[in-house]
Design a protein around this motif. Sequence first.
Motif, PDB file in Angstrom:
ATOM      1  N   ALA A  25      -2.918  50.429-121.875  1.00 38.05           N
ATOM      2  CA  ALA A  25      -2.289  49.219-121.357  1.00 38.05           C
ATOM      3  C   ALA A  25      -3.295  48.217-120.824  1.00 38.05           C
ATOM      4  CB  ALA A  25      -1.295  49.585-120.257  1.00 38.05           C
ATOM      5  N   ASP A  26      -4.398  48.710-120.256  1.00 37.93           N
ATOM      6  CA  ASP A  26      -5.298  47.827-119.512  1.00 37.93           C
ATOM      7  C   ASP A  26      -6.636  47.561-120.180  1.00 37.93           C
ATOM      8  OD1 ASP A  26      -4.227  49.440-116.447  1.00 37.93           O
ATOM      9  OD2 ASP A  26      -3.334  47.780-117.568  1.00 37.93           O
ATOM     10  N   SER A  27      -6.934  48.217-121.297  1.00 38.57           N
ATOM     11  CA  SER A  27      -8.226  48.004-121.950  1.00 38.57           C
ATOM     12  C   SER A  27      -8.033  47.747-123.439  1.00 38.57           C
ATOM     13  CB  SER A  27      -9.134  49.219-121.749  1.00 38.57           C
ATOM     14  OG  SER A  27      -8.793  50.262-122.658  1.00 38.57           O
ATOM     15  N   SER A  28      -9.101  47.275-124.065  1.00 39.26           N
ATOM     16  CA  SER A  28      -9.075  47.029-125.506  1.00 39.26           C
ATOM     17  C   SER A  28      -9.810  48.117-126.275  1.00 39.26           C
ATOM     18  CB  SER A  28      -9.706  45.658-125.818  1.00 39.26           C
ATOM     19  OG  SER A  28     -11.054  45.618-125.352  1.00 39.26           O
ATOM     20  N   ALA A  29     -10.164  49.206-125.611  1.00 39.88           N
ATOM     21  CA  ALA A  29     -10.858  50.307-126.275  1.00 39.88           C
ATOM     22  C   ALA A  29     -10.002  50.869-127.401  1.00 39.88           C
ATOM     23  CB  ALA A  29     -11.188  51.400-125.262  1.00 39.88           C
ATOM     24  N   SER A  30     -10.648  51.359-128.435  1.00 42.59           N
ATOM     25  CA  SER A  30      -9.918  51.925-129.567  1.00 42.59           C
ATOM     26  C   SER A  30      -9.182  53.186-129.132  1.00 42.59           C
ATOM     27  CB  SER A  30     -10.874  52.254-130.700  1.00 42.59           C
ATOM     28  OG  SER A  30     -11.715  53.342-130.340  1.00 42.59           O
ATOM     29  N   GLN A  65      -0.110  54.004-130.393  1.00 45.98           N
ATOM     30  CA  GLN A  65      -0.133  52.647-130.916  1.00 45.98           C
ATOM     31  C   GLN A  65       1.123  51.877-130.501  1.00 45.98           C
ATOM     32  OE1 GLN A  65      -2.640  51.042-132.480  1.00 45.98           O
ATOM     33  NE2 GLN A  65      -1.355  49.225-132.286  1.00 45.98           N
ATOM     34  N   ALA A  66       2.275  52.532-130.595  1.00 46.39           N
ATOM     35  CA  ALA A  66       3.522  51.877-130.195  1.00 46.39           C
ATOM     36  C   ALA A  66       3.533  51.601-128.695  1.00 46.39           C
ATOM     37  CB  ALA A  66       4.708  52.739-130.591  1.00 46.39           C
ATOM     38  N   TYR A  67       2.980  52.534-127.922  1.00 44.10           N
ATOM     39  CA  TYR A  67       2.916  52.329-126.469  1.00 44.10           C
ATOM     40  C   TYR A  67       2.061  51.110-126.150  1.00 44.10           C
ATOM     41  CZ  TYR A  67       2.435  53.277-121.497  1.00 44.10           C
ATOM     42  OH  TYR A  67       2.474  53.169-120.135  1.00 44.10           O
ATOM     43  N   ARG A  68       0.910  51.004-126.793  1.00 40.14           N
ATOM     44  CA  ARG A  68       0.025  49.848-126.554  1.00 40.14           C
ATOM     45  C   ARG A  68       0.709  48.539-126.919  1.00 40.14           C
ATOM     46  NH1 ARG A  68      -6.142  50.025-128.160  1.00 40.14           N
ATOM     47  NH2 ARG A  68      -6.408  50.121-125.884  1.00 40.14           N
ATOM     48  N   GLU A  69       1.413  48.533-128.025  1.00 35.56           N
ATOM     49  CA  GLU A  69       2.091  47.306-128.481  1.00 35.56           C
ATOM     50  C   GLU A  69       3.176  46.874-127.491  1.00 35.56           C
ATOM     51  OE1 GLU A  69       1.497  48.184-133.273  1.00 35.56           O
ATOM     52  OE2 GLU A  69       3.478  48.308-132.334  1.00 35.56           O
ATOM     53  N   VAL A 128       3.299  53.622-107.762  1.00 38.74           N
ATOM     54  CA  VAL A 128       3.121  53.894-109.191  1.00 38.74           C
ATOM     55  C   VAL A 128       4.259  53.336-110.028  1.00 38.74           C
ATOM     56  CG1 VAL A 128       1.647  55.905-108.924  1.00 38.74           C
ATOM     57  CG2 VAL A 128       4.108  56.192-108.761  1.00 38.74           C
ATOM     58  N   PHE A 129       4.865  52.267-109.568  1.00 39.30           N
ATOM     59  CA  PHE A 129       5.960  51.667-110.317  1.00 39.30           C
ATOM     60  C   PHE A 129       5.427  50.747-111.401  1.00 39.30           C
ATOM     61  CE2 PHE A 129       9.244  48.370-110.933  1.00 39.30           C
ATOM     62  CZ  PHE A 129      10.311  49.193-111.263  1.00 39.30           C
ATOM     63  N   LEU A 130       5.866  50.957-112.651  1.00 45.72           N
ATOM     64  CA  LEU A 130       5.470  50.097-113.754  1.00 45.72           C
ATOM     65  C   LEU A 130       6.353  48.859-113.774  1.00 45.72           C
ATOM     66  CD1 LEU A 130       4.828  52.441-116.813  1.00 45.72           C
ATOM     67  CD2 LEU A 130       3.195  50.927-115.735  1.00 45.72           C
ATOM     68  N   LYS A 131       5.773  47.685-113.657  1.00 43.63           N
ATOM     69  CA  LYS A 131       6.567  46.472-113.621  1.00 43.63           C
ATOM     70  C   LYS A 131       6.938  45.987-115.022  1.00 43.63           C
ATOM     71  CE  LYS A 131       4.839  44.944-109.172  1.00 43.63           C
ATOM     72  NZ  LYS A 131       4.159  43.913-108.395  1.00 43.63           N
ATOM     73  N   GLU A 182      -2.382  68.372-119.626  1.00 49.61           N
ATOM     74  CA  GLU A 182      -1.946  67.447-120.677  1.00 49.61           C
ATOM     75  C   GLU A 182      -1.289  66.203-120.081  1.00 49.61           C
ATOM     76  OE1 GLU A 182       1.487  68.474-123.134  1.00 49.61           O
ATOM     77  OE2 GLU A 182       0.301  67.895-124.900  1.00 49.61           O
ATOM     78  N   LEU A 183      -0.436  66.388-119.080  1.00 54.51           N
ATOM     79  CA  LEU A 183       0.260  65.262-118.464  1.00 54.51           C
ATOM     80  C   LEU A 183      -0.720  64.313-117.763  1.00 54.51           C
ATOM     81  CD1 LEU A 183       3.404  67.035-116.967  1.00 54.51           C
ATOM     82  CD2 LEU A 183       3.315  65.510-118.952  1.00 54.51           C
ATOM     83  N   ILE A 184      -1.705  64.866-117.081  1.00 56.00           N
ATOM     84  CA  ILE A 184      -2.694  64.027-116.402  1.00 56.00           C
ATOM     85  C   ILE A 184      -3.529  63.280-117.430  1.00 56.00           C
ATOM     86  CG2 ILE A 184      -4.733  64.054-114.917  1.00 56.00           C
ATOM     87  CD1 ILE A 184      -3.450  66.421-113.418  1.00 56.00           C
ATOM     88  N   ARG A 185      -3.860  63.933-118.545  1.00 57.87           N
ATOM     89  CA  ARG A 185      -4.602  63.245-119.604  1.00 57.87           C
ATOM     90  C   ARG A 185      -3.767  62.130-120.230  1.00 57.87           C
ATOM     91  NH1 ARG A 185      -7.469  68.730-121.954  1.00 57.87           N
ATOM     92  NH2 ARG A 185      -9.560  68.289-121.091  1.00 57.87           N
ATOM     93  N   VAL A 186      -2.492  62.396-120.437  1.00 56.62           N
ATOM     94  CA  VAL A 186      -1.612  61.370-121.010  1.00 56.62           C
ATOM     95  C   VAL A 186      -1.497  60.189-120.054  1.00 56.62           C
ATOM     96  CG1 VAL A 186       0.802  60.841-121.582  1.00 56.62           C
ATOM     97  CG2 VAL A 186      -0.288  62.894-122.524  1.00 56.62           C
ATOM     98  N   GLU A 187      -1.364  60.465-118.766  1.00 55.34           N
ATOM     99  CA  GLU A 187      -1.251  59.390-117.792  1.00 55.34           C
ATOM    100  C   GLU A 187      -2.497  58.507-117.801  1.00 55.34           C
ATOM    101  OE1 GLU A 187      -0.155  60.644-113.901  1.00 55.34           O
ATOM    102  OE2 GLU A 187      -0.952  58.850-112.963  1.00 55.34           O
TER     103      GLU A 187
END
Length: 322
Positions: free
Chosen positions: A278-283, A312-316, A194-197, A266-271
């Motif tokens: 990060a991986d989709s273009s869904a709104s 929004q900032a996370y996606r950017e 689960v390491f984010l590169k 909440e944490l599982i939903r946030v994950e």
Amino acid sequence: MTRTVHVLAFPNAQVLDVTGPLQVFASCNDLARQRGLPLPYAVSVIAAQTEPVMTSAGLALVAEPLPAVDAPCDTLVIAGGWGVYNAADDPSLVAWVRDKARHTRRMTSVCTGAFLLAASGLLDGCRVATHWTRCEELAKRFPSLTVEANPIFIQQGSVWTSAGVTAGIDLCLALVEEDLGRAVALEVARHLVVFLKRPGGQSQFSATLALQEGGSRFAELHAWIAEHLTLDLNIATLASQAGMSERSFVRHYRAETGQTPARAVELIRVETARRQLADSSASIKRIAVQCGFGSEETLRRSFLRALDVTPQAYRERFSAPV
């Protein structure tokens, strides 16, 4: 004590079925080196042929010859891949696997490697996992097996089988936990699974993995939550799913995970929302609904609370470039 681990490859094996398990055990050795400890594993890739083994991905592997049948071995991992059908039809290789089991503490298969393990007779009467697309075929070819499509991996005594490809990593992490303890297995999981590169200061580790720090008692519940995020996941629902009274559930859950059930949900939903951002273009609105937040504003508040950043900032910052 150094445990001997052999990963059995063959022509047209799935490369990740070989390298995934290999790296799990190698990472355990890396951790031991960093701490000046004896290496826990002696790992090698083995094959029946003497020339390099060509995997289905086109990557050739230099493997060691099959060791003597009576040479002690702790764990044998049988890879899967399209070449397993020829391997399972090779009488000499099948006989080697069957005889080797008498001198091996654990016999395991990754993905369709179960076909070779089954051909040896070692899975007769067992519950078995394999790639979901091959479950029906495996059951038809070996009717004495109980083939299950849902589990990531299944243990039957000293025999372990896993589902497709990356599930072999999960299986080997379970073997490491059995050998070296939960803390080491979790540390390896953090590095490999689960390491984010992508760069940045956000959490790099799975919320579900973190919730299991204290134990695995609620692992199945966490998996169920991740698959039912749009439900009303209140205490009554979670306690019922866990088969406990509400009061007992709340007390034991917090003691095991260090979190309240509401915070864990909440944490599982946030994950899950992080991955979709990060991986989709869904709104963002659609992601909020799909992850059970109900509204974009609720998602935003949860992100700020958990990650100190807006969706929004996370996606950017973390979405893959288009």
